[in-house]
Design a protein around this motif. Structure first.
Motif, PDB file in Angstrom:
ATOM      1  N   ASP A  22     -15.414  10.572  -1.387  1.00 57.44           N
ATOM      2  CA  ASP A  22     -15.629   9.247  -0.785  1.00 57.44           C
ATOM      3  C   ASP A  22     -14.335   8.831  -0.089  1.00 57.44           C
ATOM      4  N   ALA A  25     -13.408   4.965   0.240  1.00 54.17           N
ATOM      5  CA  ALA A  25     -12.956   4.364  -1.022  1.00 54.17           C
ATOM      6  C   ALA A  25     -11.564   4.877  -1.384  1.00 54.17           C
ATOM      7  N   PHE A  26     -11.327   6.161  -1.152  1.00 55.77           N
ATOM      8  CA  PHE A  26     -10.017   6.729  -1.467  1.00 55.77           C
ATOM      9  C   PHE A  26      -8.920   6.065  -0.640  1.00 55.77           C
ATOM     10  N   LYS A  29      -8.111   2.770  -2.145  1.00 55.04           N
ATOM     11  CA  LYS A  29      -7.290   2.954  -3.346  1.00 55.04           C
ATOM     12  C   LYS A  29      -5.838   3.245  -2.967  1.00 55.04           C
ATOM     13  N   SER A 143      -7.889   5.377 -11.636  1.00 57.38           N
ATOM     14  CA  SER A 143      -9.237   5.543 -11.109  1.00 57.38           C
ATOM     15  C   SER A 143      -9.967   6.442 -12.098  1.00 57.38           C
ATOM     16  N   ALA A 198     -16.417   2.120  -4.062  1.00 53.95           N
ATOM     17  CA  ALA A 198     -16.650   3.437  -4.656  1.00 53.95           C
ATOM     18  C   ALA A 198     -17.987   3.475  -5.364  1.00 53.95           C
ATOM     19  N   ASP A 199     -18.396   4.683  -5.749  1.00 57.32           N
ATOM     20  CA  ASP A 199     -19.583   4.878  -6.570  1.00 57.32           C
ATOM     21  C   ASP A 199     -19.463   4.017  -7.831  1.00 57.32           C
ATOM     22  N   VAL A 202     -17.348   4.982 -10.854  1.00 62.22           N
ATOM     23  CA  VAL A 202     -15.894   5.118 -10.738  1.00 62.22           C
ATOM     24  C   VAL A 202     -15.271   3.739 -10.810  1.00 62.22           C
TER      25      VAL A 202
END
Length: 217
Positions: A22, A25-26, A29, A143, A198-199, A202
């Motif tokens: 993803d 999302a990464f 982060k 995470s 994110a999912d 997570v």
């Protein structure tokens, strides 16, 4: 019997070649983590894998040190660092347990734990160790896969995958609230789970060690 390190050593080449699942999302982060860092900081990454995160953050700290149980993951990480000519990253092979003495208590500005807390034999002990290594006011970013956030029967699924050699021996099926409770119990304050898109399984978490040292025990 294969050890946990053997599992990750065997997986390392495929892990290194696999794209981020993803990327959006990464990147969020990464941005939040970078926002916590200062140029003079010393950072520790627990479960650093092949060093991709450390390399992304290298320009934002004075020193980043990674530790991972897999010697093959560390070999790949060191190769990346050598190819890119980065000089403020270092890595070591080993478990993050009571034997870890690379840093003295209260000497680390920030600690990262991406995709590792759900794999540890004793998460609570590791969180207390992280808390102890941080300077007062130091930050913690994690995470964590929280399989307990859904109704899916992950425990029997993992048992089958483990039997097939497709999963490590330890994967804790925990929920986000359990993780947050554990982080707070270790002594951290300002524990937050910012939405990075994110999912749902997570959980991205940021926390802080109090400016005045508090013994959570």
């Amino acid at each position: 019997m294969p050890t946990e390190a053997t599992f990750w050593n065997d997986l390392a080449p495929r892990y290194a070649a696999r794209p981020v699942q993803d990327p959006d999302a990464f990147e969020r982060k990464i941005a939040i983590t970078q926002g916590k860092m200062k140029p003079a900081d010393t950072i520790l990454e627990v479960g650093c894998g092949t060093g991709s995160l450390a390399l992304r953050l290298a320009d934002h700290a004075a020193r980043i040190h990674g530790i991972d149980i897999s010697s093959e993951m560390i070999r790949i990480a060191e190769g990346k660092v050598e190819r890119e000519g980065v000089t403020n990253l270092s890595f070591e092979v080993g478990p993050f347990d009571e034997r870890f003495d690379t840093f003295a208590p209260g000497t680390v500005d920030g600690i990262l734990a991406y995709s590792i807390l759900h794999l540890l034999d004793d998460r609570q002990a590791a969180l207390k160790r992280i808390y102890g290594l941080l300077k007062p006011g130091g930050f913690f970013v994690a995470s964590t896969v929280c399989l307990g956030n859904t109704w899916v029967p992950y425990k029997p699924m993992l048992a089958v995958m483990r039997w097939l050699g497709k999963a490590p021996k330890r994967v804790d099926v925990l929920a986000t609230q359990t993780l947050v409770d554990d982080i707070q119990a270790a002594g951290f304050v300002d524990v937050e789970c910012p939405d990075v898109g994110a999912d749902p399984i997570v959980c991205f978490t940021v926390a802080r060690k109090p400016d005045s040292i508090i013994d959570p025990n």
